[in-house]
Design an enzyme around this catalytic site. Structure first.
Site, PDB file in Angstrom:
ATOM      1  N   ASP A 530       0.837  -1.198   0.000  1.00 35.80           N
ATOM      2  CA  ASP A 530       0.000   0.000   0.000  1.00 35.80           C
ATOM      3  C   ASP A 530       0.871   1.247   0.000  1.00 35.80           C
ATOM      4  O   ASP A 530       2.086   1.183   0.211  1.00 35.80           O
ATOM      5  CB  ASP A 530      -0.962  -0.012   1.197  1.00 35.80           C
ATOM      6  CG  ASP A 530      -0.229  -0.052   2.529  1.00 35.80           C
ATOM      7  OD1 ASP A 530       0.483   0.917   2.842  1.00 35.80           O
ATOM      8  OD2 ASP A 530      -0.353  -1.063   3.257  1.00 35.80           O
ATOM      9  N   GLU A 610      23.143 -21.213 -18.831  1.00 34.01           N
ATOM     10  CA  GLU A 610      22.172 -20.417 -18.066  1.00 34.01           C
ATOM     11  C   GLU A 610      22.869 -19.264 -17.343  1.00 34.01           C
ATOM     12  O   GLU A 610      22.337 -18.154 -17.259  1.00 34.01           O
ATOM     13  CB  GLU A 610      21.448 -21.309 -17.054  1.00 34.01           C
ATOM     14  CG  GLU A 610      20.420 -22.236 -17.701  1.00 34.01           C
ATOM     15  CD  GLU A 610      19.839 -23.242 -16.710  1.00 34.01           C
ATOM     16  OE1 GLU A 610      18.648 -23.540 -16.824  1.00 34.01           O
ATOM     17  OE2 GLU A 610      20.608 -23.743 -15.837  1.00 34.01           O
TER      18      GLU A 610
END
Ligand code: GLA
Length: 724
Positions: A530, A610
């Site tokens: 928030d 990777e």
């Protein structure tokens, strides 16, 4: 800009107008909120009130002019005829709960006035206009504050209630925002969910009655975010009217849409009044949190861009507001509780080789914490695991050329902790009754000054004990047994609000003592995502769900109000620990790129190929930083597109744009993916990185692009458009 007319006020931002007037009775009548209109007086906006509908109550007996139930009001109370959702409810010392606030005074000033108790927006340049309207109900004074953030098209509102009488009163509710609109059938969009499943968008058309969005969990919660949108059924990402509103508050909140019987709809937002009863003694004042309001005629994207700018510029503070955030490696999904200095350093080394800049030790470093059953509250380093303490570990990480950060969960206490054994009354509990755990822990009574003082000291010591550059601040359960041993029985209705005020106090203490630390909020992921938290922590871990495909939806929901620069997003291992799904590494990174980027897996287990990919991804994160941090963000796909999700960042200076696409499903006989492009300068030429084609911004904006290859489910693609 704010204009005061003879009997009313006009608030203008760059593209919007907000207007209300003072009625003869002293009530404030809302007149208009929407696209900017040129008005010099109120006349054209005034609704005629020469008719009293049916059995409504007449406020002005003499003229029978006003029924408050049929008015659009700036704030309303119960007991004088308005039977809709009230803005304020105060029980006076005589037990009466009828309130009637009427106009007393008003003042226009400049600059944002900070709260005494709460986080709120701020303005460094003094460019904000401020209107204070003072209302009175006998000895109660109510100030309605309006702040105009012209460039963001945002107006914020707060309410302050002051008891000027000689007796205590009880506040049952004090809202922050009320918006009364003509018409009905508005669509209220809410963002609901649960742990690992945050921010699901729901559109509800409210034709009659009352529809509410609320949290009663003790935090703003993952059940229902305080951000809501009000729009029409025909509104899309780019067209149509959209109002966005949010509350700068991290506790129980409440948003309601109430359709009245006379073709009007009321929206209110504020602290959840459920179980609230806040005593206000003579001379005391109560501050309601700040509510944020914006309007756009350019659909959801237009509204989101206003809100993103506002949060970036007027909520997020401090050193990390503009500074580039480091790429982090978090130990949680790599090690969980199984940490030792040796294991952590091995992990960190793997990160260093790949380009990680910040190494974060998650849970498990303190007390006797080997699982989630003990030690919260005992914030002392477990030297069996970390013989050199935090200092030793941070120095080793520093030697590797990375900075160091750690996880904390200050608001919690385990039953199995020295702190609980010493101070059982510091946890929320009702004497003589069983207490209830969530994630095997209790909640500290943060409304107590002694608890906040203790935690301030303890964490000042922890954060000062080593060169700590980052803190992940967690809060892992809903509140229960909310009862404070420090308050008398008749003040227990204050506990939930006092809790959050205590959290803010503690955060302010630490943020101001350690201004260089980057704080990241967390509440089991997005359980407290928030605007209140963003005032202390510029970014928040968005979800414990790191599955890239689920994240598409969670980050989509989050993006309506919260800027991408505030969204913590990590690349994790596959099969994913939450869903068991495998998604290509490139997709995981592309999704995390639409957030504050990091890794949360054992990098040592990656293949050389990777690892090379990860190095490249980190470079890309830096290369696109200006776009993702401060650029304009556009959702390119409507919510009903189940086939793929696409989004775009356009640089502030419009020099380039980055488009990302993720394919969600796979079908035989597939359709090509066609992506719309937005926000480029019509008259400039842009080259597409996919095929080298150069076209005007206008052409890209209108014609879009068909991707040159079919994508399989879970595959992603990204490309840039750069000014030629
Ligand atoms: C919460 C957080 C996780 C992790 C754990 C540690 O669930 O959301 O990221 O930090 O706590 O216990």
């Amino acid at each position: 800009m704010i204009k005061k007319l003879e009997n009313g006020f006009i608030l203008n931002t760059k593209n919007t107008t907000y207007a209300f007037r003072v009625l003869k009775t002293g009530h404030l009548e809302h007149l208009y909120y929407g696209k900017k209109i040129a008005i010099e007086n109120m006349e054209p906006l005034i609704e005629q009130h020469n008719f009293m509908p049916g059995n409504t109550v007449a406020y002005n007996q003499e003229t029978m002019e006003y029924s408050l139930e049929n008015m659009r009001l700036e704030m309303s109370s119960y007991g004088k005829g308005d039977v809709r959702e009230p803005f304020v409810e105060v029980v006076k010392s005589d037990g009466s709960f009828t309130n009637d606030f009427t106009y007393a005074d008003s003042e226009i000033s400049w600059g944002k006035q900070p709260f005494e108790t709460l986080p709120g927006s701020y303005d460094e340049d003094g460019n904000v206009d401020h209107l204070t309207v003072t209302l009175k109900d006998n000895d109660l004074v109510m100030e309605l504050h309006y702040y105009v953030y012209e460039n963001c098209d945002v107006i914020t509102r707060t309410t302050v209630l002051i008891n000027k009488g000689k007796e205590k009163v009880n506040i049952k509710r004090l809202m922050s925002m009320q918006l009364d609109m003509f018409g009905m059938n508005y669509v209220m969009t809410t963002f609901n969910g649960s742990w690992a499943n945050e921010m699901n968008r729901h559109d509800t058309k409210v034709a009659a009655g009352r529809f509410t969005n609320y949290s009663y969990a003790g935090t703003s919660s993952n059940r229902a975010n305080p951000f809501v949108m009000i729009s029409r059924e025909e509104t899309t990402e780019d067209f149509g009217e959209c109002i966005g509103t949010n509350l700068i508050y991290s506790g129980n909140h409440y948003e309601a849409m109430d359709v009245c019987s006379f073709n009007k709809t009321r929206f209110v937002s504020g602290i959840n009044p459920q179980s609230m009863s806040y005593g206000l003694l003579p001379g005391e004042k109560f501050e309601a949190p700040e509510s944020v309001l914006t309007y756009s005629k350019k659909g959801y994207n237009g509204m989101s861009q206003n809100m993103h700018k506002f949060v970036r510029e007027h909520i997020v503070r401090g050193k990390w507001k503009y500074k580039e955030r480091p790429v982090l490696l978090n130990s949680w999904e790599a090690n969980y509780f199984d940490i030792t200095e040796e294991k952590l350093i091995n992990l960190a080394k793997a990160g260093k080789d790949i380009g990680i800049e910040l190494f974060v030790m998650d849970d498990g470093w303190f007390g006797k914490r080997n699982n989630d059953k003990s030690s919260l509250g005992d914030w002392f380093v477990n030297t069996d695991k970390l013989p050199g303490s935090l200092k030793g570990l941070s120095e080793k990480v520093d030697k590797l050329g990375m900075s160091f950060g750690l996880w904390v969960e200050p608001e919690m206490i385990s039953e199995d902790s020295d702190l609980f054994r010493k101070h059982p009354d510091w946890a929320f509990r009702i004497q003589g009754r069983e207490m209830h755990e969530g994630r095997n822990q209790y909640v500290l009574d943060m409304g107590r000054d002694d608890v906040v003082a203790y935690l301030t000291d303890v964490f000042t010591a922890v954060l000062g004990s080593a060169d700590i550059k980052y803190i992940k601040w967690d809060m892992n359960r809903n509140i229960s047994d909310a009862n404070s041993a420090a308050l008398p029985p008749n003040r227990q209705g204050e506990v939930m609000h006092r809790y959050i005020l205590g959290v803010y106090k503690l955060m302010e203490n630490l943020v101001s003592t350690f201004p260089n630390i980057l704080f990241e909020g967390c509440s089991g992921g997005g359980g407290r995502f928030d605007a209140g938290m963003l005032y202390y922590s510029p970014q928040i871990w968005c979800s414990d769900n790191t599955d890239a495909m689920n994240r598409l939806d969670i980050q989509y929901g989050t993006s309506f109000f919260y800027p991408i620069s505030s969204v913590g997003a990590h690349v994790s291992a596959c099969p994913n620990h939450q869903t068991g799904r495998s998604v290509p590494l490139s997709t995981r990174a592309d999704v995390a790129l639409a957030g504050r980027f990091g890794y949360e897996l054992d990098l040592r287990l990656l293949s050389d190929e990777e690892k090379a990919q990860v190095k490249e991804q980190i470079k890309e994160f830096h290369d696109y930083y200006d776009l993702t941090h401060e650029g304009d963000y556009y959702r390119l796909t409507e919510r009903d597109n189940t086939s793929f999700t696409a989004w775009e960042f356009v640089a502030k200076n419009k020099e380039r744009a980055l488009v990302e696409v993720v394919k969600k499903d796979a079908w035989g006989n597939p359709l090509p993916v066609h992506v719309t492009i937005k926000g480029l300068e019509d008259n400039s030429m842009y080259v597409c990185s996919l095929n080298g084609i150069k076209r005007s911004g206008k052409t890209w904006n209108h014609a879009g692009i068909t991707l040159p290859k079919f994508l399989s489910a879970g595959e992603s693609m990204k490309f840039t458009l750069t000014k030629a």
